[in-house]
Write a protein that holds these residues in place. Structure first.
Motif, mmCIF file in Angstrom:
data_model
loop_
_atom_site.group_PDB
_atom_site.id
_atom_site.type_symbol
_atom_site.label_atom_id
_atom_site.label_comp_id
_atom_site.label_asym_id
_atom_site.label_seq_id
_atom_site.Cartn_x
_atom_site.Cartn_y
_atom_site.Cartn_z
ATOM 1 N N THR A 121 -4.302 1.737 139.945
ATOM 2 C CA THR A 121 -5.567 1.928 140.771
ATOM 3 C C THR A 121 -6.829 1.614 140.064
ATOM 4 N N LEU A 122 -6.465 1.971 138.526
ATOM 5 C CA LEU A 122 -7.785 1.728 137.609
ATOM 6 C C LEU A 122 -7.988 0.121 137.404
ATOM 7 N N VAL A 123 -6.827 -0.630 137.524
ATOM 8 C CA VAL A 123 -6.998 -2.124 137.243
ATOM 9 C C VAL A 123 -6.745 -2.762 138.282
ATOM 10 N N ALA A 124 -6.850 -2.488 139.725
ATOM 11 C CA ALA A 124 -6.291 -3.098 140.985
ATOM 12 C C ALA A 124 -7.394 -4.343 141.034
ATOM 13 N N LYS A 125 -8.539 -3.944 140.928
ATOM 14 C CA LYS A 125 -9.610 -5.012 141.391
ATOM 15 C C LYS A 125 -9.727 -6.177 140.288
ATOM 16 N N MET A 126 -8.878 -6.063 139.066
ATOM 17 C CA MET A 126 -9.124 -6.911 138.164
ATOM 18 C C MET A 126 -8.168 -8.280 138.775
ATOM 19 N N LYS A 127 -8.559 -9.548 138.116
ATOM 20 C CA LYS A 127 -7.837 -10.776 138.385
ATOM 21 C C LYS A 127 -6.547 -10.731 137.894
ATOM 22 N N PRO A 128 -5.300 -11.248 138.427
ATOM 23 C CA PRO A 128 -4.088 -11.145 138.177
ATOM 24 C C PRO A 128 -3.899 -11.511 136.772
ATOM 25 N N TRP A 129 -4.696 -12.445 136.045
ATOM 26 C CA TRP A 129 -4.543 -13.027 134.755
ATOM 27 C C TRP A 129 -4.788 -12.001 133.616
ATOM 28 N N MET A 130 -5.804 -10.913 134.297
ATOM 29 C CA MET A 130 -6.371 -9.711 133.312
ATOM 30 C C MET A 130 -5.170 -9.002 133.449
ATOM 31 N N ILE A 131 -4.737 -8.500 134.539
ATOM 32 C CA ILE A 131 -3.621 -7.548 134.541
ATOM 33 C C ILE A 131 -2.491 -7.751 133.895
ATOM 34 N N ALA A 132 -2.199 -9.349 133.946
ATOM 35 C CA ALA A 132 -1.000 -9.997 133.191
ATOM 36 C C ALA A 132 -1.252 -9.735 131.731
ATOM 37 N N SER A 133 -2.300 -9.518 131.318
ATOM 38 C CA SER A 133 -2.577 -9.244 129.930
ATOM 39 C C SER A 133 -1.941 -8.015 129.245
ATOM 40 N N PHE A 134 -2.089 -6.967 130.096
ATOM 41 C CA PHE A 134 -1.615 -5.525 129.819
ATOM 42 C C PHE A 134 0.052 -5.590 129.887
ATOM 43 N N VAL A 135 0.922 -6.427 130.679
ATOM 44 C CA VAL A 135 2.127 -6.219 130.947
ATOM 45 C C VAL A 135 2.794 -7.391 130.321
ATOM 46 N N ALA A 136 2.125 -8.379 129.846
ATOM 47 C CA ALA A 136 2.680 -9.829 129.020
ATOM 48 C C ALA A 136 3.082 -9.340 127.551
ATOM 49 N N LEU A 137 2.461 -8.200 127.105
ATOM 50 C CA LEU A 137 2.519 -7.662 125.724
ATOM 51 C C LEU A 137 3.345 -6.652 125.607
ATOM 52 N N PRO A 138 4.160 -6.355 124.554
ATOM 53 C CA PRO A 138 5.065 -5.247 124.289
ATOM 54 C C PRO A 138 4.129 -3.956 124.150
#
Length: 363
Positions: free
Chosen positions: A183-200
């Motif tokens: 819910t804290l990042v849901a408004k972010m663009k997908p590439w911004m959200i990917a930044s959090f899960v693409a890294l260990p």
């Protein structure tokens, strides 16, 4: 998954290539990610316990289809300036300068830099990085907030409008592992959200604990040592390059990264070891091979990515670096993916009259 050697090489190469494409793109926005991590105030409590681990997947690819991987190696060997991350820049009448290809992570192996780079840095009077705004989080954050459409959905939508229910569950779980509620990042663009899960999680944890990635550390040290610090791009320019890619490209990358689960650490380790051995010329042939053997859309995605995220920015970096390099005694550090190729920074600097020679093939 990747660890099963019985898997066809095409499956291994395909997933690895797709995810490296997403990861490389993500690493280009770690400047922005650094700010977001700070803004979200992630807890550093477990930073010391989070070892990255991960397995180099190249061995799996080589074992699954030696002939095909050998062909990729030949392609990589043919890439101009595709071996080595540390280079010397010379021009008559001025002191020599140096160019380091970086990886925008906090991994201690990356921070160590190749042999000779520390000495070159110490003697330099000027340090060039992609963006000098990385040393001032507040100023950079303020600049980003002036153009929220680059990082956020401003039309009332959220990431939930683009994902299926099971994909939302995967995303929520992946973010939860990093201490971030969806819910804290849901408004972010997908590439911004990917930044959090693409890294260990280890990389996110180190950053949350205050560790600087290589480029930022070089910039911070420059100011501490009284060196001149110059940036080649603004954060907004970097974000515009990412935002210019199709939303579907970023969504696909996000979903593919979620499907990797814990093996994202393997992809990071593979990418890191390619960097440490100086095999920057391998990255683009790998991604291109994957795009060509999948779909026309993938091939278009690859071409669009290469043009906007790599080639266009190479030209900007080289043209803005030239007048600074003309003065000599410079230590220039930019993402390693910008160095190789006929349209890479090295070749562009040569066309501008500089002599650029390799100093190292890796750490």
């Amino acid at each position: 998954m990747f660890q099963h050697l019985a898997k066809p090489a095409r499956t291994i190469a395909g997933k690895l290539g797709d995810t490296i494409l997403a990861l490389i793109a993500t690493l280009h926005v770690l400047f922005a990610l650094s700010l977001i991590v700070t803004l979200l105030s992630l807890s550093p409590a477990h930073a010391a316990d989070d070892a990255c681990g991960g397995k180099n997947l190249i061995a799996d690819m080589r074992a699954s289809d030696p002939a095909r991987f050998a062909a990729l190696e030949r392609q990589a060997a043919a890439v101009p300036n595709g071996k080595g991350i540390f280079w010397k820049i010379e021009k008559a009448g001025v002191a020599p300068s140096y160019l380091l290809g970086t990886m925008h992570v906090t991994d201690p192996r990356v921070l160590a830099m190749p042999k000779g780079a520390d000495a070159a840095y110490e003697t330099a009077q000027t340090v060039i990085v992609e963006s000098d705004e990385i040393v001032d989080d507040r100023k950079a954050a303020a600049a980003l907030m002036m153009q929220p459409e680059l990082t956020m959905f401003t039309d009332g939508k959220s990431i939930k409008d683009f994902l299926k229910a099971d994909e939302q569950e995967k995303l929520a779980a992946g973010l939860k592992q990093r201490g971030i509620p969806l819910t804290l990042v849901a408004k972010m663009k997908p590439w911004m959200i990917a930044s959090f899960v693409a890294l260990p999680a280890c990389e996110m944890s180190r950053k949350a604990a205050g560790a600087s990635f290589l480029d930022k550390k070089l910039a911070e040290d420059a100011l501490k040592q009284g060196k001149a610090l110059k940036g080649l791009e603004t954060l907004v320019e970097q974000l515009k390059a990412m935002d210019a890619l199709p939303v579907q490209f970023h969504l696909d990358a996000l979903i593919e990264t979620l499907d990797l689960g814990d093996t994202v650490a393997d992809v990071m380790e593979t990418t890191t070891e390619l960097y440490l051995t100086g095999d920057t010329g391998m990255v683009m042939p790998l991604m291109k091979a994957v795009s060509e053997e999948t779909s026309a859309d993938k091939s278009t995605d690859y071409a669009d990515f290469e043009q906007r995220i790599v080639i266009d920015r190479n030209k900007t970096m080289a043209s803005r670096a030239k007048p600074i390099l003309d003065g000599g005694s410079v230590f220039m550090a930019v993402g390693a993916l910008h160095l190789p190729g006929n349209e890479g920074v090295i070749e562009l600097l040569r066309k501008d009259g500089f002599t650029v020679s390799s100093m190292s093939s890796g750490n």
